[in-house]
Design a protein around this motif. Sequence first.
Motif, PDB file in Angstrom:
ATOM      1  N   ALA A  81       1.339  -2.327  -5.537  1.00 20.23           N
ATOM      2  CA  ALA A  81       0.869  -2.294  -6.929  1.00 20.23           C
ATOM      3  C   ALA A  81       1.962  -1.732  -7.845  1.00 20.23           C
ATOM      4  O   ALA A  81       2.827  -0.984  -7.390  1.00 20.23           O
ATOM      5  N   PRO A  82       1.890  -2.081  -9.130  1.00 18.90           N
ATOM      6  CA  PRO A  82       2.871  -1.503 -10.061  1.00 18.90           C
ATOM      7  C   PRO A  82       2.563  -0.028 -10.327  1.00 18.90           C
ATOM      8  O   PRO A  82       1.423   0.322 -10.637  1.00 18.90           O
ATOM      9  N   THR A  83       3.559   0.820 -10.176  1.00 21.55           N
ATOM     10  CA  THR A  83       3.372   2.243 -10.491  1.00 21.55           C
ATOM     11  C   THR A  83       4.628   2.726 -11.201  1.00 21.55           C
ATOM     12  O   THR A  83       5.710   2.703 -10.617  1.00 21.55           O
ATOM     13  N   VAL A 159      -0.283  -9.162 -15.764  1.00 23.70           N
ATOM     14  CA  VAL A 159      -0.559  -8.613 -17.091  1.00 23.70           C
ATOM     15  C   VAL A 159      -1.685  -7.584 -16.964  1.00 23.70           C
ATOM     16  O   VAL A 159      -2.791  -7.924 -16.544  1.00 23.70           O
ATOM     17  N   THR A 160      -1.395  -6.352 -17.316  1.00 24.16           N
ATOM     18  CA  THR A 160      -2.405  -5.292 -17.171  1.00 24.16           C
ATOM     19  C   THR A 160      -3.234  -5.199 -18.449  1.00 24.16           C
ATOM     20  O   THR A 160      -2.689  -5.082 -19.548  1.00 24.16           O
ATOM     21  N   VAL A 161      -4.561  -5.251 -18.272  1.00 27.64           N
ATOM     22  CA  VAL A 161      -5.440  -5.364 -19.446  1.00 27.64           C
ATOM     23  C   VAL A 161      -6.471  -4.227 -19.531  1.00 27.64           C
ATOM     24  O   VAL A 161      -7.395  -4.289 -20.323  1.00 27.64           O
ATOM     25  N   VAL A 313      -7.683  -7.114  -5.042  1.00 30.40           N
ATOM     26  CA  VAL A 313      -8.401  -5.886  -5.389  1.00 30.40           C
ATOM     27  C   VAL A 313      -7.484  -4.691  -5.156  1.00 30.40           C
ATOM     28  O   VAL A 313      -6.585  -4.744  -4.316  1.00 30.40           O
ATOM     29  N   ASP A 314      -7.693  -3.619  -5.923  1.00 31.29           N
ATOM     30  CA  ASP A 314      -7.021  -2.355  -5.610  1.00 31.29           C
ATOM     31  C   ASP A 314      -7.904  -1.194  -6.028  1.00 31.29           C
ATOM     32  O   ASP A 314      -9.014  -1.380  -6.507  1.00 31.29           O
ATOM     33  N   SER A 315      -7.405  -0.001  -5.800  1.00 26.00           N
ATOM     34  CA  SER A 315      -8.006   1.291  -6.156  1.00 26.00           C
ATOM     35  C   SER A 315      -8.697   1.960  -4.973  1.00 26.00           C
ATOM     36  O   SER A 315      -9.767   1.523  -4.540  1.00 26.00           O
ATOM     37  N   GLY A 316      -8.032   2.971  -4.448  1.00 26.80           N
ATOM     38  CA  GLY A 316      -8.630   3.825  -3.421  1.00 26.80           C
ATOM     39  C   GLY A 316      -8.331   3.421  -1.988  1.00 26.80           C
ATOM     40  O   GLY A 316      -8.849   4.040  -1.067  1.00 26.80           O
ATOM     41  N   PHE A 317      -7.500   2.411  -1.773  1.00 20.45           N
ATOM     42  CA  PHE A 317      -7.233   1.946  -0.395  1.00 20.45           C
ATOM     43  C   PHE A 317      -6.250   2.899   0.297  1.00 20.45           C
ATOM     44  O   PHE A 317      -5.106   3.029  -0.126  1.00 20.45           O
ATOM     45  N   GLY A 337      -1.427   1.298  -4.227  1.00 17.13           N
ATOM     46  CA  GLY A 337      -0.764   2.079  -5.281  1.00 17.13           C
ATOM     47  C   GLY A 337      -0.228   3.402  -4.770  1.00 17.13           C
ATOM     48  O   GLY A 337       0.922   3.515  -4.344  1.00 17.13           O
ATOM     49  N   ARG A 338      -1.101   4.413  -4.767  1.00 17.15           N
ATOM     50  CA  ARG A 338      -0.605   5.763  -4.434  1.00 17.15           C
ATOM     51  C   ARG A 338      -0.064   5.875  -3.011  1.00 17.15           C
ATOM     52  O   ARG A 338       0.885   6.618  -2.767  1.00 17.15           O
ATOM     53  N   ALA A 339      -0.684   5.179  -2.055  1.00 20.81           N
ATOM     54  CA  ALA A 339      -0.298   5.382  -0.648  1.00 20.81           C
ATOM     55  C   ALA A 339       1.207   5.174  -0.444  1.00 20.81           C
ATOM     56  O   ALA A 339       1.874   6.000   0.198  1.00 20.81           O
TER      57      ALA A 339
HETATM   58  C1  LIG Z   1       1.476   7.047 -10.698  1.00 19.31           C
HETATM   59  C2  LIG Z   1       0.847   5.743 -11.040  1.00 19.31           C
HETATM   60  C3  LIG Z   1       1.417   4.948 -12.008  1.00 19.31           C
HETATM   61  C4  LIG Z   1       0.835   3.718 -12.317  1.00 19.31           C
HETATM   62  N1  LIG Z   1       1.436   2.918 -13.242  1.00 19.31           N
HETATM   63  C5  LIG Z   1       0.908   1.692 -13.506  1.00 19.31           C
HETATM   64  C6  LIG Z   1       1.555   0.826 -14.411  1.00 19.31           C
HETATM   65  O1  LIG Z   1       2.598   1.145 -14.958  1.00 19.31           O
HETATM   66  N2  LIG Z   1       0.984  -0.389 -14.632  1.00 19.31           N
HETATM   67  C7  LIG Z   1      -0.170  -0.779 -14.013  1.00 19.31           C
HETATM   68  O2  LIG Z   1      -0.668  -1.886 -14.230  1.00 19.31           O
HETATM   69  N3  LIG Z   1      -0.802   0.041 -13.141  1.00 19.31           N
HETATM   70  C8  LIG Z   1      -0.280   1.254 -12.879  1.00 19.31           C
HETATM   71  N4  LIG Z   1      -0.907   2.075 -11.983  1.00 19.31           N
HETATM   72  C9  LIG Z   1      -2.127   1.615 -11.304  1.00 19.31           C
HETATM   73  C10 LIG Z   1      -1.782   0.898 -10.004  1.00 19.31           C
HETATM   74  O3  LIG Z   1      -1.137  -0.320 -10.248  1.00 19.31           O
HETATM   75  C11 LIG Z   1      -3.022   0.602  -9.167  1.00 19.31           C
HETATM   76  O4  LIG Z   1      -3.961  -0.097  -9.946  1.00 19.31           O
HETATM   77  C12 LIG Z   1      -3.664   1.863  -8.615  1.00 19.31           C
HETATM   78  O5  LIG Z   1      -2.697   2.814  -8.253  1.00 19.31           O
HETATM   79  C13 LIG Z   1      -4.510   1.504  -7.390  1.00 19.31           C
HETATM   80  O6  LIG Z   1      -5.168   2.615  -6.885  1.00 19.31           O
HETATM   81  P1  LIG Z   1      -4.625   3.505  -5.662  1.00 19.31           P
HETATM   82  O7  LIG Z   1      -3.518   4.340  -6.217  1.00 19.31           O
HETATM   83  O8  LIG Z   1      -5.810   4.311  -5.297  1.00 19.31           O
HETATM   84  O9  LIG Z   1      -4.145   2.570  -4.586  1.00 19.31           O
HETATM   85  C14 LIG Z   1      -0.344   3.308 -11.660  1.00 19.31           C
HETATM   86  C15 LIG Z   1      -0.900   4.116 -10.670  1.00 19.31           C
HETATM   87  C16 LIG Z   1      -0.319   5.319 -10.340  1.00 19.31           C
HETATM   88  C17 LIG Z   1      -0.932   6.152  -9.251  1.00 19.31           C
END
Ligand SMILES: Cc1cc2nc3c(=O)[nH]c(=O)nc-3n(C[C@H](O)[C@H](O)[C@H](O)COP(=O)(O)O)c2cc1C
Length: 412
Positions: A81-83, A159-161, A313-317, A337-339
């Motif tokens: 995921a993008p972070t 594209v993040t919305v 899907v994402d969030s919490g995996f 993402g975080r992992a």
């Molecule tokens: C530190 C951090 C920075 C993030 N930055 C972005 C970002 O720049 N653009 C974006 O679309 N999502 C961003 N996200 C969200 C992640 O793309 C993703 O949706 C999310 O981390 C998924 O949940 P998880 O961390 O529990 O896996 C970010 C998440 C984290 C933890």
Amino acid sequence: MADQNLGAYNIADLREMALRRVPKGMFEFVDRGTEDEVALRNNRAAFERIKLRPRTLVDVSGRSQEITLFGNKQEMPIAIAPTGTAGLMWYEGEIGLARAAAEAGIPFTLATGSMTAMEKVADEAGGRLWFQLYLWPDRALSHKLVERAKAAGYEALVVTVDGAVSGNREYNLRNGFTVPFTFTARNITDVLMHPRWMFGVLGRYLATTGMPRYENYPSELKNKITARPMGRSMLKSDSLNWDDLRVLRKMWPHTLMVKGILHPQDAILAADCGADAVIVSNHGGRNLDSSMAPVEVLPEVVDAVGKRTTVIVDSGFRRGSDVVKGLALGANAVLIGRATLYGTAAGGQAGAARAIAIFREEIDRVMALIGCRSVAELGPEYLQFIDPAFRPAGYGKRSLKLLDSNRAVAEG
Ligand SMILES: Cc1cc2nc3c(=O)[nH]c(=O)nc-3n(C[C@H](O)[C@H](O)[C@H](O)COP(=O)(O)O)c2cc1C
């Protein structure tokens, strides 16, 4: 052996290592949610309410977790995921993370707000690269980013919305970490207490390119940005609407994904605008604290658009079993993402690779233990819902169909 594993046997171990290495303000930026962190906790709790229903005496010796995503085969059903902060976890962390993804044959998504420029990541990491876009009020500047991503060879635009305004992350205000950095007595102490990060990350930036900043931003913006607490966006994008997506569809000839969908109706609208994929996400519980967990709404989204678009899907995996549940609920792939950020903070490319390897091993073990040979076979018949409200449409019918086919096998 311990070296190869970096001493980490699961994602929680990598998180602990990240906690020790990175200044607290930085760690909290990555680790925490928003407001009372209800969404963050619920993202994990949702997985605990879904149980796996194992089948037995299935020959799983030839099992595989391979999937085909946008026409490309990949050995694992995940992507990165993008972070925005990978480059603050490790010096040029985006490159290390992208290389680890490339080695594993999975896509890596570079965030608009990364500390390393998209062209440099493309030149130095290779692999399958996706670019995540935040739209700014000055659309022309955002469109320049899209053109750059196209020229640099990115194969997909995400594209993040889900960020019309930034989430209310109060801890960032308390911690006072800003991009570009401004030092306060509090965060200087925090940095001094983490010398490996101070020398290995901040020191290396200062010795090479200077203070880390948002390297993808066009110079019009980069030079104008004043320091803001991390996670407080400098530029509101609250005028973003479906017309913007239609314009992007016309501009971008490759795969287009819409990230941050939580409503089946929005998934339909995204597909109507020509999106190739929707990413069901609540931004890892970082934006709207009262939002539902993506896995809670995933079956409805799959039902609404699964036949005509890819659903991610994402969030919490955090465990392989979570990924297996996401796929069984109908997702085509899962974003992490975080992992992998914890992994990057713990050991750069090697740490990111370790996080990916943990998922690979865990997914494989879970598939074997539930008697499933391939991702294509995974479906809701492998799930048991503690809360019947989560049951995907047709859940009962599919279970019966499977029973019938098993009976046929047993009888035949
Ligand atoms: C530190 C951090 C920075 C993030 N930055 C972005 C970002 O720049 N653009 C974006 O679309 N999502 C961003 N996200 C969200 C992640 O793309 C993703 O949706 C999310 O981390 C998924 O949940 P998880 O961390 O529990 O896996 C970010 C998440 C984290 C933890």
